[in-house]
Design a protein around this motif. Structure first.
Motif, PDB file in Angstrom:
ATOM      1  N   THR A 152       0.942  -1.271  -0.258  1.00 25.41           N
ATOM      2  CA  THR A 152      -0.051   0.161  -0.117  1.00 25.41           C
ATOM      3  C   THR A 152       1.251   1.592   0.065  1.00 25.41           C
ATOM      4  O   THR A 152       1.713   0.842   0.119  1.00 25.41           O
ATOM      5  N   ALA A 153       0.243   2.472   0.033  1.00 24.93           N
ATOM      6  CA  ALA A 153       1.103   3.678  -0.144  1.00 24.93           C
ATOM      7  C   ALA A 153       1.080   3.998   1.907  1.00 24.93           C
ATOM      8  O   ALA A 153       0.542   2.993   1.997  1.00 24.93           O
ATOM      9  N   ARG A 154       2.100   4.798   1.747  1.00 24.57           N
ATOM     10  CA  ARG A 154       2.029   4.851   3.212  1.00 24.57           C
ATOM     11  C   ARG A 154       1.410   5.954   3.738  1.00 24.57           C
ATOM     12  O   ARG A 154       0.906   6.822   3.112  1.00 24.57           O
ATOM     13  N   LYS A 155       0.972   5.725   4.692  1.00 31.41           N
ATOM     14  CA  LYS A 155      -0.134   6.866   5.229  1.00 31.41           C
ATOM     15  C   LYS A 155       0.244   7.400   7.005  1.00 31.41           C
ATOM     16  O   LYS A 155       0.979   7.084   7.555  1.00 31.41           O
ATOM     17  N   ASP A 156      -0.135   9.003   6.578  1.00 29.79           N
ATOM     18  CA  ASP A 156       0.030   9.673   7.885  1.00 29.79           C
ATOM     19  C   ASP A 156      -1.138   9.328   8.863  1.00 29.79           C
ATOM     20  O   ASP A 156      -1.657   8.267   9.030  1.00 29.79           O
ATOM     21  N   GLN A 157      -0.659  10.153   9.549  1.00 26.22           N
ATOM     22  CA  GLN A 157      -1.533   9.956  11.269  1.00 26.22           C
ATOM     23  C   GLN A 157      -2.830  10.055  10.539  1.00 26.22           C
ATOM     24  O   GLN A 157      -3.529  10.068  11.763  1.00 26.22           O
ATOM     25  N   TRP A 158      -3.464  11.031   9.733  1.00 23.85           N
ATOM     26  CA  TRP A 158      -4.807  10.469   9.415  1.00 23.85           C
ATOM     27  C   TRP A 158      -5.762   9.526   8.289  1.00 23.85           C
ATOM     28  O   TRP A 158      -6.679   9.961   8.022  1.00 23.85           O
ATOM     29  N   GLY A 159      -4.752   8.993   8.529  1.00 19.58           N
ATOM     30  CA  GLY A 159      -5.367   7.750   7.649  1.00 19.58           C
ATOM     31  C   GLY A 159      -4.824   7.920   6.206  1.00 19.58           C
ATOM     32  O   GLY A 159      -5.498   7.570   4.901  1.00 19.58           O
ATOM     33  N   GLU A 160      -4.121   9.315   5.561  1.00 23.11           N
ATOM     34  CA  GLU A 160      -4.477   9.490   4.466  1.00 23.11           C
ATOM     35  C   GLU A 160      -3.029   9.341   3.591  1.00 23.11           C
ATOM     36  O   GLU A 160      -1.780   9.201   4.131  1.00 23.11           O
ATOM     37  N   VAL A 161      -2.576   8.957   2.430  1.00 24.57           N
ATOM     38  CA  VAL A 161      -2.005   8.962   1.459  1.00 24.57           C
ATOM     39  C   VAL A 161      -0.704   9.610   1.395  1.00 24.57           C
ATOM     40  O   VAL A 161      -1.188  11.081   1.890  1.00 24.57           O
ATOM     41  N   GLU A 162       0.962   9.808   1.683  1.00 28.61           N
ATOM     42  CA  GLU A 162       1.964  10.024   1.995  1.00 28.61           C
ATOM     43  C   GLU A 162       1.885  10.219   0.293  1.00 28.61           C
ATOM     44  O   GLU A 162       1.714  11.988  -0.006  1.00 28.61           O
ATOM     45  N   GLU A 163       2.037   9.348  -0.535  1.00 28.09           N
ATOM     46  CA  GLU A 163       2.346  10.279  -1.805  1.00 28.09           C
ATOM     47  C   GLU A 163       1.544   8.820  -2.681  1.00 28.09           C
ATOM     48  O   GLU A 163       1.751   7.816  -2.213  1.00 28.09           O
ATOM     49  N   TRP A 164       1.580   8.895  -3.062  1.00 24.89           N
ATOM     50  CA  TRP A 164       1.008   8.129  -4.697  1.00 24.89           C
ATOM     51  C   TRP A 164       1.383   7.493  -5.075  1.00 24.89           C
ATOM     52  O   TRP A 164       2.866   7.957  -5.696  1.00 24.89           O
ATOM     53  N   ILE A 165       1.674   5.662  -5.047  1.00 32.35           N
ATOM     54  CA  ILE A 165       2.086   4.859  -5.989  1.00 32.35           C
ATOM     55  C   ILE A 165       1.071   4.584  -7.047  1.00 32.35           C
ATOM     56  O   ILE A 165      -0.096   4.511  -7.353  1.00 32.35           O
ATOM     57  N   CYS A 166       2.223   3.711  -8.272  1.00 27.81           N
ATOM     58  CA  CYS A 166       1.376   2.968  -9.090  1.00 27.81           C
ATOM     59  C   CYS A 166       1.098   1.508  -8.851  1.00 27.81           C
ATOM     60  O   CYS A 166       1.366   1.371  -8.303  1.00 27.81           O
ATOM     61  N   ASN A 167       0.581   1.158  -9.990  1.00 36.00           N
ATOM     62  CA  ASN A 167       0.353   0.410 -10.012  1.00 36.00           C
ATOM     63  C   ASN A 167       1.002  -1.284  -9.896  1.00 36.00           C
ATOM     64  O   ASN A 167       0.886  -1.957  -9.338  1.00 36.00           O
ATOM     65  N   VAL A 168       2.073  -1.003 -10.459  1.00 32.65           N
ATOM     66  CA  VAL A 168       3.066  -1.594 -10.644  1.00 32.65           C
ATOM     67  C   VAL A 168       3.878  -1.870  -9.298  1.00 32.65           C
ATOM     68  O   VAL A 168       3.735  -3.502  -8.730  1.00 32.65           O
ATOM     69  N   CYS A 169       4.807  -1.268  -8.496  1.00 34.97           N
ATOM     70  CA  CYS A 169       4.726  -1.308  -7.303  1.00 34.97           C
ATOM     71  C   CYS A 169       3.536  -2.034  -6.434  1.00 34.97           C
ATOM     72  O   CYS A 169       3.919  -2.788  -5.623  1.00 34.97           O
ATOM     73  N   ARG A 170       2.425  -1.581  -6.911  1.00 35.90           N
ATOM     74  CA  ARG A 170       1.816  -2.356  -5.785  1.00 35.90           C
ATOM     75  C   ARG A 170       1.047  -3.552  -5.518  1.00 35.90           C
ATOM     76  O   ARG A 170       1.278  -4.013  -5.000  1.00 35.90           O
ATOM     77  N   PHE A 171       0.939  -3.876  -7.452  1.00 37.32           N
ATOM     78  CA  PHE A 171      -0.030  -4.965  -7.551  1.00 37.32           C
ATOM     79  C   PHE A 171       1.449  -6.027  -8.008  1.00 37.32           C
ATOM     80  O   PHE A 171       0.885  -7.498  -8.166  1.00 37.32           O
ATOM     81  N   ASP A 172       1.688  -5.639  -8.857  1.00 38.78           N
ATOM     82  CA  ASP A 172       3.306  -6.739  -9.271  1.00 38.78           C
ATOM     83  C   ASP A 172       4.703  -6.780  -8.170  1.00 38.78           C
ATOM     84  O   ASP A 172       5.036  -8.308  -8.712  1.00 38.78           O
ATOM     85  N   LYS A 173       5.177  -5.953  -7.736  1.00 35.90           N
ATOM     86  CA  LYS A 173       5.988  -5.961  -6.774  1.00 35.90           C
ATOM     87  C   LYS A 173       5.830  -7.414  -5.438  1.00 35.90           C
ATOM     88  O   LYS A 173       5.527  -6.993  -4.402  1.00 35.90           O
ATOM     89  N   LYS A 174       5.544  -8.357  -5.770  1.00 35.16           N
ATOM     90  CA  LYS A 174       5.191  -9.270  -4.866  1.00 35.16           C
ATOM     91  C   LYS A 174       6.463  -9.834  -3.443  1.00 35.16           C
ATOM     92  O   LYS A 174       6.168 -10.519  -3.195  1.00 35.16           O
ATOM     93  N   LYS A 175       7.566  -9.092  -4.244  1.00 30.39           N
ATOM     94  CA  LYS A 175       8.578 -10.227  -3.052  1.00 30.39           C
ATOM     95  C   LYS A 175       9.198  -9.200  -2.752  1.00 30.39           C
ATOM     96  O   LYS A 175       9.269  -8.640  -3.223  1.00 30.39           O
TER      97      LYS A 175
END
Ligand code: FMN
Ligand code: SF4
Ligand code: SF4
Ligand code: FES
Ligand code: FES
Lengths: 347, 164, 449
Positions: free
Chosen positions: A261-284
């Motif tokens: 997931t993206a990193r979240k701040d203390q309010w539960g908000e994403v700090e910086e958006w991430i792309c689908n490749v990082c999110r869905f494909d990089k599972k190692k």
């Protein structure tokens, strides 16, 4: 650069100085602690968001120094700007407490009571909210609105039944991707998030809708072994990515990456958006450079470690009320101590 | 796929010219009306996609709007659609009776279409004819001060219309 | 016979056509106004004391003076012809019978506000009225009252009619603007107000049909003269659309000095209740405003006569009073069931909620379901309190006033007719076949046998 004018605003007796144009909610976040109103639809990184869920309602007991009249209605703190000398009551207002109880009840009205099997459990803002403000039992005796689970393409699954129509995912698609294919259809209590005809959400940044969703309505289909999240260990990691910042939180069990997931701040908000490749494909684990364990936001029930025993905690408001004389300027720590759930309340 | 006729495309141009430059999205609702009126009384996904491309919108923007407004039908409807008002003032003057009568006469329920595809019955909320209640909308006209007899006459009229 | 300012000529043969309308003195206000300074027109409207006829009753002159006027940014006037509040059908009447009056008012108002493109947003179901208005606009244009360089003054103005497509919420001014921009009718979060950021983010005034038509007599007679008609802050005349259980339903132009009793019982207006029935209750200003039982309708809580004007109808606040609202006057006779009537209104608001904010989206449906239960004899006493609590938690906590509009009718029905709700609970069988009748109040009007 033009000098930014600052104004003074007092929230639950704590005064802060903030730049002009700041919303009440953001000013409260600058103070921190329990004076921060809960926000289910507002998202500081999404333009136009907020105003809809009404959980962040507060009482403005003094409009401003220039016009001290109180505002007759409660206002959405996320969409109301501060004025110099404004006085706001959040947890010190019975009206707010009452209205917020109502809002939480409305939000939960058609929400399934499937927290134990929901994969958002433990990091669901609605769950937290219901826990803090809700009633023990629902007064709703009618059939709940239900929808079938629905795949929005290969990565994202929609459980519309859980959606609270915060519109965050719509703004995300509008503002992060060049082509939006999902939206809010129909109106009133028939309104739903959908694509109308079978379409898949596959823009390279669309995965962020999962992170902005405050409930478990949009979930990651690539999330393996959907364990309760509190069994997984979040770590901060990064990689060199050509399309996004590559800064993420990895949710691991042992050496396995269960999801990203993206990193979240203390309010539960994403700090910086991430792309689908990082999110869905990089599972190692080897795809990533691990930085260390992540801090889990204080907003989440997991961090409080008492999800297992669903006991209603003593309302934090009463703790603030009891035996406390309003002070013009309070030390923030004294307030958070008062609101410490483990502290004994006088009664 | 059905296309808009040249005549219609000209009308679209005129519509778009009513708004400032770049604000052609404002023509969406008028255009959906036009499409529905000329294509059997309902909007298919294809029709909506075509409207989207005419106005340079994403299809989802059109779906969002079409599903919001109650006058747009997203499913096929009968040739004659009866939209009977059931809100307070009409109810005070017997709209329940009218709805029951139509159901019986046509043998269908609310939001249903007769098997021959001739009639659809819909209930609607206040149409601004409360003083002339009970009433229904039929096509672009209002039929007011309804009685069972008047309803029968309208049904006959529709059937004749269909044979003539 | 009360003085008529709007409908006086409405039934002159052929008044829908420009020539007849002009012969009857039409468009004189345009000739007069275009020689005035725009600010002077706003001043006249201020002096007239005219209050918005769409429901909220906000002083129109003041609203106009709030319009922002940044350099180089167009300003817009939008006429609200969405008319969807149950009980209200007055704008339709005006547009159908005397369309040029609205067009005339729009030209003067557009000039006063500096709008070169003015839109009439009309509810989609009024399709045939679109044709009537477009005809009137074309005629006005042919005769030099619209288009480029109107009457040689250099003022350009076009009026366009835009059809909605079935959504009460589009009567709310910011939802209307969204709809006019081709979007879903989701009300905007205010501020910013339309006077600063409205249609296409430009300064915009939204006014009701009747409000804009009233600008014509105001300019013709002068604001001060107009203000002499009526009483107190209820100046001028008001269109009332009367419906429900009355002998003569229809649209009446009243001078706001007549009493409610006269309005209901005199032959000039509603002509009394049909079939010798007695008056049970009335919603005097469109479905959103509180229902009043007959005794509180005809006299205020202090026992004074209640009049058909803004102040008198509101006397007693929501505890014992109601509101002028949109002028949709709904009368219930002794045979009507308040629970059932309230149910139809609750269904209406549930159906019309845009669904943006949670109290309204979820609360309206919940109220409808509970009312359905009560109406069908399946309710419990606790349901009445629950209903009260739900409406209380919707009211004031939503984005737009539709939430309040949904809450008020339910609140008022329980406030004044609680006995009838309880009777439904206590008589689960009987209540599905019979009505409660009149037992709950002292019969104020003796109807001769
Ligand atoms: C839910 C809702 C529906 C409304 N419907 C109408 C309407 O159909 N016609 C109208 O003129 N005003 C309607 N209004 C009021 C408008 O928001 C606005 O106040 C009005 O058009 C202003 O015009 P006026 O000042 O001339 O009355 C509605 C308001 C709400 C909250
Ligand atoms: S799916 Fe999630 S993000 Fe989208 S509107 Fe629903 S709750 Fe909000
Ligand atoms: S109050 Fe109702 S109609 Fe108004 S914005 Fe909220 S949901 Fe929409
Ligand atoms: S967070 Fe403010 S209304 Fe939802
Ligand atoms: S209630 Fe039926 S038209 Fe108004």
């Amino acid at each position: 650069m033009a000098e930014v004018k600052t104004v003074k605003v007092t929230i639950d007796n704590i005064t802060v100085e903030v730049p002009q144009g700041t919303s009440i909610l953001q000013a409260a976040r600058m103070i921190g602690g329990d004076v921060v109103p809960p926000a289910m639809c507002y998202y500081s990184k999404l333009e136009g968001s907020g105003g809809k869920c009404r959980t962040c309602l507060v009482e403005v007991s003094k409009g401003s120094e220039a016009d001290p009249r109180p505002m007759p209605k409660l206002v959405a703190s996320c969409r109301t700007g501060v004025m110099d000398g404004m006085e706001v009551r959040n947890i010190t207002s019975d009206r707010v407490k009452d209205a917020r109880n109502g809002v939480v009840e409305f939000l939960l009205l058609n929400h399934p009571l499937d927290c134990p099997i929901c994969d958002q459990a433990g990091e669901c803002h609605l769950q937290d909210l219901g826990y803090e403000h809700g009633k023990e039992a629902t007064r709703y005796e009618f059939k709940r609105r239900t929808f079938e689970k629905h795949d929005l393409g290969p990565y994202i699954q929609l459980h519309m039944t859980r959606c609270i129509l915060c519109y965050r995912c719509v703004y995300t698609a509008d503002q992060l991707t060049e082509k939006r294919v999902h939206g809010v259809l129909s109106r009133g209590d028939y309104a739903e998030i959908a694509t109308y005809i079978e379409k898949s959400l596959d823009n390279n940044f669309i995965g962020n809708v999962i992170d902005v969703c405050p409930v478990g309505a949009l979930t990651d289909k690539t999330f393996r072994f959907k364990n309760r999240v509190w069994f997984t260990k979040p770590v901060t990691a990064h990689r060199d990515c050509s399309s996004c910042c590559g800064k993420v939180t990895l949710w691991q069990r042992g050496e396995e990456v269960l999801r990203v997931t993206a990193r979240k701040d203390q309010w539960g908000e994403v700090e910086e958006w991430i792309c689908n490749v990082c999110r869905f494909d990089k599972k190692k684990t080897s795809d990533w450079t691990i930085e260390g364990p992540s801090h889990v936001s204080r907003h989440s029930v997991i961090s409080q470690g008492h999800y297992e025993h669903l006991v209603q905690p003593k309302e934090t408001f009463t703790a603030v009320h009891d035996g406390r004389h309003p002070q013009l300027l309070m030390d923030i720590h004294s307030v958070s101590e008062v609101n410490d759930k483990t502290a004994k309340t006088k009664s | 796929m059905i296309k808009f006729s040249d005549e219609q495309l000209k009308q679209v141009q005129e519509l778009v010219a009513r708004y400032p430059e770049g604000k052609q999205k404002s023509a969406l609702i008028p255009l959906l009306h036009m499409a529905q009126d000329t294509r059997g009384g309902w909007l298919s996904a294809e029709t909506m996609d075509e409207v989207a491309s005419l106005l340079q919108l994403e299809p989802i923007e059109v779906y969002e709007v079409a599903t919001f407004y109650s006058m747009f039908n997203l499913q096929p409807v009968g040739k004659h659609v009866f939209e009977v008002c059931q809100t307070g003032p009409c109810m005070l003057n017997g709209s329940d009776r009218i709805i029951a009568h139509i159901k019986k006469r046509l043998g269908i329920g609310v939001s249903e279409t007769t098997p021959d595809g001739l009639f659809t019955l819909k209930t609607v909320e206040c149409l601004g004819a409360c003083g002339y209640a009970p009433m229904m909308q039929y096509g672009i006209t209002y039929r007011e001060h309804l009685t069972e007899e008047k309803v029968d006459a309208i049904i006959e009229e529709c059937k004749r219309d269909n044979h003539g | 016979m009360a003085k008529k300012l709007l409908l006086e000529k409405a039934h002159v043969e052929g008044i829908r056509y420009f020539d007849v309308y002009r012969r009857e003195g039409g468009y004189a206000s345009v000739e007069k106004a275009l020689k005035m300074e725009p600010a002077a027109i706003v001043e006249e409207v201020k002096k007239s004391g005219l209050r918005g006829r769409g429901g909220a009753g906000f002083p129109s002159g003041m609203k106009w003076s709030f319009l922002a006027k940044p350099e180089g940014v167009p300003r817009y006037l939008v006429c609200n012809a969405d008319e969807s509040e149950p009980g209200t059908f007055k704008d339709r009447y005006l547009m159908e019978f005397i369309p040029h009056l609205l067009i005339e008012g729009l030209i003067v108002s557009s000039f006063a506000l500096g709008s070169n493109r003015t839109y009439i947003y009309i509810r989609g179901e009024y399709a045939w009225i679109v044709a009537i208005l477009e005809q009137a606009i074309a005629e006005a244009k042919q005769n030099g009252f619209l288009g480029k360089n109107i009457l040689g003054t250099g003022f350009d103005c076009e009026i366009y009619v835009q059809r909605g497509a079935g959504a009460y919420i589009c009567g709310e001014e910011t939802a209307l603007i969204e709809s006019l921009e081709g979007k879903r009718g989701n009300p905007r979060i205010k501020p910013p107000f339309p006077a600063v950021k409205g249609l296409w983010d430009c300064p915009t005034v939204v006014n009701n049909v009747e409000t804009l038509a009233a600008v014509v007599p105001i300019i013709n007679m002068g604001g001060e003269e107009y203000a002499k008609i009526g009483v107190g802050r209820s100046t001028g005349t008001k269109l009332i659309s009367a419906c429900g259980n009355i002998n003569k339903p229809g649209v009446y132009e009243i001078d706001m000095t007549i009493s409610v009793e006269e309005f209901i019982y005199s032959d000039e207006y509603c002509g009394g209740i049909p079939n010798g029935k007695r008056l049970k209750a009335c919603i005097p200003g469109g479905s959103s405003v509180p229902i009043l039982p007959a005794n509180l309708l005809l006299t205020t809580a202090k026992g004074e006569t209640r009049y058909m004007n803004y102040e008198s109808l509101a006397d007693g606040g929501f505890t014992t009073g109601s509101m002028m609202g949109s002028g949709g006057f709904i009368v219930l006779d002794e045979d009507q069931c308040v629970v059932k009537h309230t149910l139809t209104l609750a269904r209406f608001y549930r159906h019309e909620s845009c669904g943006q904010c949670s109290p309204c989206r979820e609360g309206t449906g919940w109220m409808e379901k509970i009312l359905m239960k009560l109406e069908n004899g399946k309710g419990e006493m606790s349901d009445i309190d629950l209903l009260w609590d739900i409406q209380r938690k919707i009211e004031g906590n939503t984005i737009c006033p539709l939430g309040d509009a949904a809450a008020w009718p339910v609140a008022a029905a329980i406030r004044h007719f609680r006995d009838e709700f309880e009777w439904h609970v206590n008589n689960p069988e009987v209540c599905t076949t019979q009505n409660y009748g009149l037992a709950h109040y002292a019969d104020p009007i003796h109807v001769p046998a």
